[in-house]
Scaffold this motif. Structure first.
Motif, PDB file in Angstrom:
ATOM      1  N   LEU A 246      27.052 -28.664  -2.879  1.00  0.00           N
ATOM      2  CA  LEU A 246      26.877 -29.907  -2.315  1.00  0.00           C
ATOM      3  C   LEU A 246      25.635 -30.725  -2.785  1.00  0.00           C
ATOM      4  CD1 LEU A 246      27.728 -28.853   1.524  1.00  0.00           C
ATOM      5  CD2 LEU A 246      29.010 -29.904  -0.266  1.00  0.00           C
ATOM      6  N   GLY A 247      24.700 -30.047  -3.365  1.00  0.00           N
ATOM      7  CA  GLY A 247      23.383 -30.591  -3.939  1.00  0.00           C
ATOM      8  C   GLY A 247      22.529 -31.035  -2.811  1.00  0.00           C
ATOM      9  N   VAL A 248      22.647 -30.221  -1.727  1.00  0.00           N
ATOM     10  CA  VAL A 248      21.669 -30.682  -0.647  1.00  0.00           C
ATOM     11  C   VAL A 248      20.233 -29.746  -0.798  1.00  0.00           C
ATOM     12  CG1 VAL A 248      23.133 -31.807   1.182  1.00  0.00           C
ATOM     13  CG2 VAL A 248      22.944 -29.412   0.961  1.00  0.00           C
ATOM     14  N   GLU A 249      19.231 -30.485  -0.557  1.00  0.00           N
ATOM     15  CA  GLU A 249      17.911 -29.702  -0.780  1.00  0.00           C
ATOM     16  C   GLU A 249      17.132 -29.876   0.477  1.00  0.00           C
ATOM     17  OE1 GLU A 249      16.297 -29.022  -4.626  1.00  0.00           O
ATOM     18  OE2 GLU A 249      17.592 -30.638  -5.385  1.00  0.00           O
ATOM     19  N   THR A 250      17.534 -29.353   1.641  1.00  0.00           N
ATOM     20  CA  THR A 250      16.833 -29.508   2.675  1.00  0.00           C
ATOM     21  C   THR A 250      15.876 -28.390   2.782  1.00  0.00           C
ATOM     22  OG1 THR A 250      18.710 -28.634   4.076  1.00  0.00           O
ATOM     23  CG2 THR A 250      18.551 -31.005   3.995  1.00  0.00           C
ATOM     24  N   ALA A 251      14.957 -28.368   3.878  1.00  0.00           N
ATOM     25  CA  ALA A 251      14.169 -27.169   4.088  1.00  0.00           C
ATOM     26  C   ALA A 251      14.848 -26.194   4.978  1.00  0.00           C
ATOM     27  CB  ALA A 251      12.718 -27.433   4.448  1.00  0.00           C
ATOM     28  N   SER A 252      15.520 -27.019   6.263  1.00  0.00           N
ATOM     29  CA  SER A 252      16.094 -26.007   7.158  1.00  0.00           C
ATOM     30  C   SER A 252      17.574 -26.159   7.145  1.00  0.00           C
ATOM     31  CB  SER A 252      15.547 -26.609   8.676  1.00  0.00           C
ATOM     32  OG  SER A 252      14.013 -26.516   8.467  1.00  0.00           O
ATOM     33  N   VAL A 253      18.238 -25.083   7.930  1.00  0.00           N
ATOM     34  CA  VAL A 253      19.530 -24.990   7.891  1.00  0.00           C
ATOM     35  C   VAL A 253      20.047 -24.732   9.283  1.00  0.00           C
ATOM     36  CG1 VAL A 253      21.666 -23.829   7.160  1.00  0.00           C
ATOM     37  CG2 VAL A 253      19.911 -24.558   5.471  1.00  0.00           C
ATOM     38  N   ASP A 254      20.990 -25.510   9.920  1.00  0.00           N
ATOM     39  CA  ASP A 254      21.760 -24.937  11.194  1.00  0.00           C
ATOM     40  C   ASP A 254      23.217 -24.507  10.867  1.00  0.00           C
ATOM     41  OD1 ASP A 254      19.628 -25.867  12.745  1.00  0.00           O
ATOM     42  OD2 ASP A 254      20.163 -27.794  12.481  1.00  0.00           O
ATOM     43  N   VAL A 255      23.506 -23.277  11.485  1.00  0.00           N
ATOM     44  CA  VAL A 255      24.893 -22.849  11.045  1.00  0.00           C
ATOM     45  C   VAL A 255      25.617 -22.758  12.501  1.00  0.00           C
ATOM     46  CG1 VAL A 255      26.686 -21.123  10.315  1.00  0.00           C
ATOM     47  CG2 VAL A 255      24.363 -21.935   9.160  1.00  0.00           C
ATOM     48  N   LEU A 256      26.596 -23.476  12.667  1.00  0.00           N
ATOM     49  CA  LEU A 256      27.358 -23.666  13.981  1.00  0.00           C
ATOM     50  C   LEU A 256      28.605 -22.725  14.069  1.00  0.00           C
ATOM     51  CD1 LEU A 256      27.268 -27.543  14.497  1.00  0.00           C
ATOM     52  CD2 LEU A 256      25.469 -25.836  14.880  1.00  0.00           C
ATOM     53  N   PHE A 257      28.065 -21.477  13.633  1.00  0.00           N
ATOM     54  CA  PHE A 257      29.120 -20.294  14.076  1.00  0.00           C
ATOM     55  C   PHE A 257      28.319 -19.118  13.544  1.00  0.00           C
ATOM     56  CE2 PHE A 257      30.037 -22.330   9.897  1.00  0.00           C
ATOM     57  CZ  PHE A 257      30.108 -21.345   9.029  1.00  0.00           C
ATOM     58  N   CYS A 258      28.729 -17.835  13.780  1.00  0.00           N
ATOM     59  CA  CYS A 258      27.767 -16.729  13.434  1.00  0.00           C
ATOM     60  C   CYS A 258      28.067 -16.703  11.844  1.00  0.00           C
ATOM     61  CB  CYS A 258      28.488 -15.520  14.066  1.00  0.00           C
ATOM     62  SG  CYS A 258      27.488 -14.083  13.733  1.00  0.00           S
ATOM     63  N   PRO A 259      26.864 -16.558  11.013  1.00  0.00           N
ATOM     64  CA  PRO A 259      26.952 -16.488   9.902  1.00  0.00           C
ATOM     65  C   PRO A 259      26.986 -15.258   9.034  1.00  0.00           C
ATOM     66  CG  PRO A 259      24.786 -16.558  10.721  1.00  0.00           C
ATOM     67  CD  PRO A 259      25.618 -16.477  11.628  1.00  0.00           C
ATOM     68  N   ASP A 260      27.897 -14.317   9.539  1.00  0.00           N
ATOM     69  CA  ASP A 260      27.960 -13.025   9.209  1.00  0.00           C
ATOM     70  C   ASP A 260      28.454 -12.865   7.773  1.00  0.00           C
ATOM     71  OD1 ASP A 260      30.106 -13.539  11.300  1.00  0.00           O
ATOM     72  OD2 ASP A 260      31.060 -11.978  10.215  1.00  0.00           O
ATOM     73  N   LYS A 261      29.435 -14.063   7.207  1.00  0.00           N
ATOM     74  CA  LYS A 261      29.978 -14.097   6.044  1.00  0.00           C
ATOM     75  C   LYS A 261      29.029 -14.807   4.932  1.00  0.00           C
ATOM     76  CE  LYS A 261      34.413 -12.862   7.510  1.00  0.00           C
ATOM     77  NZ  LYS A 261      36.094 -13.688   7.572  1.00  0.00           N
ATOM     78  N   LEU A 262      28.198 -15.600   5.352  1.00  0.00           N
ATOM     79  CA  LEU A 262      27.228 -16.332   4.630  1.00  0.00           C
ATOM     80  C   LEU A 262      26.284 -15.600   3.472  1.00  0.00           C
ATOM     81  CD1 LEU A 262      26.692 -19.422   6.960  1.00  0.00           C
ATOM     82  CD2 LEU A 262      28.801 -19.115   5.053  1.00  0.00           C
ATOM     83  N   GLY A 263      25.957 -14.496   3.576  1.00  0.00           N
ATOM     84  CA  GLY A 263      24.737 -14.069   2.901  1.00  0.00           C
ATOM     85  C   GLY A 263      23.617 -14.677   3.269  1.00  0.00           C
ATOM     86  N   TRP A 264      23.502 -14.801   4.470  1.00  0.00           N
ATOM     87  CA  TRP A 264      22.248 -15.626   4.879  1.00  0.00           C
ATOM     88  C   TRP A 264      22.022 -15.391   6.514  1.00  0.00           C
ATOM     89  CZ3 TRP A 264      21.939 -19.223   9.155  1.00  0.00           C
ATOM     90  CH2 TRP A 264      20.853 -19.909   9.356  1.00  0.00           C
ATOM     91  N   THR A 265      20.855 -15.371   6.951  1.00  0.00           N
ATOM     92  CA  THR A 265      20.896 -15.232   8.281  1.00  0.00           C
ATOM     93  C   THR A 265      19.577 -16.204   8.980  1.00  0.00           C
ATOM     94  OG1 THR A 265      20.789 -13.439  10.283  1.00  0.00           O
ATOM     95  CG2 THR A 265      19.421 -13.220   8.489  1.00  0.00           C
ATOM     96  N   GLY A 266      19.806 -16.518  10.199  1.00  0.00           N
ATOM     97  CA  GLY A 266      18.766 -17.221  10.858  1.00  0.00           C
ATOM     98  C   GLY A 266      18.613 -16.643  12.068  1.00  0.00           C
TER      99      GLY A 266
END
Ligand SMILES: CC(C)(COP(=O)(O)OP(=O)(O)OC[C@H]1O[C@@H](n2cnc3c(N)ncnc32)[C@H](O)[C@@H]1OP(=O)(O)O)[C@@H](O)C(=O)NCCC(=O)NCCS
Length: 299
Positions: A246-266
């Motif tokens: 997507l080419g988005v370079e924000t500092a912060s991320v919100d994920v509106l579901f459980c991110p267990d498949k995203l290789g990321w956690t918050g």
């Protein structure tokens, strides 16, 4: 099916009425008047969920006085497929409130679910007390927030999708049919009709197609924050790959579901707001991790 009533003179009970255009229009009008939402675009996006079973009381001149619709909404909960039904479009027009119409429709819809063997029923409401007598219980919803991951290098740029372009709509339908749940903790299996109509309710939601990952991404962004709303794919790509494409370079991320498949956690945060997610199930349902259904599955 249609049945005149001795208990409610002047009203006729009907169910499974979506094939009747006038009755569908009466439902669109009831939801517009009650909630200010327009369900009609759904007809041009592929139609209502094919499993829908609406229950309604109609006046002699075709006005829908009261309605509650059920539909099959298979979900995954803690890694297990749950054969769930969902209730939506619950409303009674003001002149007919307080007469027991909603109680009647709730019982009819629950009977239908029992006959069909659904193991759970879910709904969203701002009036949880309405459903307590039927053993619906709240399931807390949580979103996740944290630092953006390093963007994957060499990603091919994503393409904007427009549901009103026939080719894009077809691509969306195909992706929705072959998707996997976006999370193993809590997510829908498919729910195509809800995904498509939800694109119309929030004009801020953007849809993008990631060709290499064969993924549809529903997202929002401000210069500071990126919000990942849903991912429709046969294999969920990492957050790093999604943001890279997507080419988005924000500092912060919100994920509106459980991110267990995203290789990321918050960090999980309890969802604010008056609307509650309720579940009725013979087994107690405690989620393995904080989670929420993607807003693209809202119903
Ligand atoms: C909420 C609503 C559906 C109730 O319809 P209704 O036909 O007047 O309800 P009924 O007469 O069948 O009452 C059923 C029960 O709900 C209770 N109830 C009614 N309105 C309620 C409310 N706003 N909050 C909590 N309980 C309510 C009644 O006391 C009754 O309880 P009982 O079975 O113990 O006697 C109707 O007021 C409405 O359409 N409101 C706006 C839309 C809405 O909120 N829909 C629900 C979406 S989840």
């Amino acid at each position: 099916m249609s049945l005149a009533s001795a208990t409610y003179p002047g009203l006729t009970f009907r169910q499974d009425y979506f094939a009747d255009h006038a009755a569908w229009t009466a439902l669109v009008s009831l939801l517009q008047d009650t909630f200010g939402i327009d369900l009609d675009p759904l007809r041009r996006l592929g139609g209502a969920d094919p499993t829908s079973m609406p229950f309604g009381w109609f006046t002699d001149d075709g006005l829908l006085a009261a309605n509650l619709s059920a539909f099959a909404m298979p979900i995954v909960v803690n890694g297990r497929a749950v054969n769930a039904a969902a209730f939506q479009s619950g409303a009674v027009r003001p002149p007919w409130r307080g007469l027991g119409l909603y109680r009647d429709l709730t019982r009819k819809a629950l009977d239908w679910c029992a006959r069909r063997g659904f193991e759970a029923v879910v709904l969203y409401t701002d009036k949880p007390a309405l459903y307590e007598p039927y053993d619906f219980r709240p399931m807390p919803m949580h979103s996740y927030s944290g630092k953006a991951p390093a963007l994957a290098l060499g990603a091919s740029p994503a393409r904007h999708l427009d549901v009103w372009r026939p080719d894009d709509l077809m691509l969306l339908h195909t992706a929705l049919k072959s998707r996997v749940p976006v999370s193993n903790v809590l997510a829908v299996h498919e729910s195509a009709a809800m995904f498509l109509i939800n694109t119309q309710f929030d004009p801020g939601v953007r849809l993008s197609w990631l060709e290499r990952e064969k993924a549809v991404v529903a997202w929002k962004a401000t210069p500071e924050r990126f919000a990942l709303i849903d991912v429709v794919a046969a294999e969920v790509p990492s957050l790093s790959a999604i943001m890279g494409a997507l080419g988005v370079e924000t500092a912060s991320v919100d994920v509106l579901f459980c991110p267990d498949k995203l290789g990321w956690t918050g960090e999980a945060a309890s969802l604010e707001g008056a609307t509650r997610f309720l579940i009725r199930s013979a087994t107690t349902t405690v989620l393995d991790a904080p989670a929420m259904l993607s807003p693209m599955a809202d119903f």
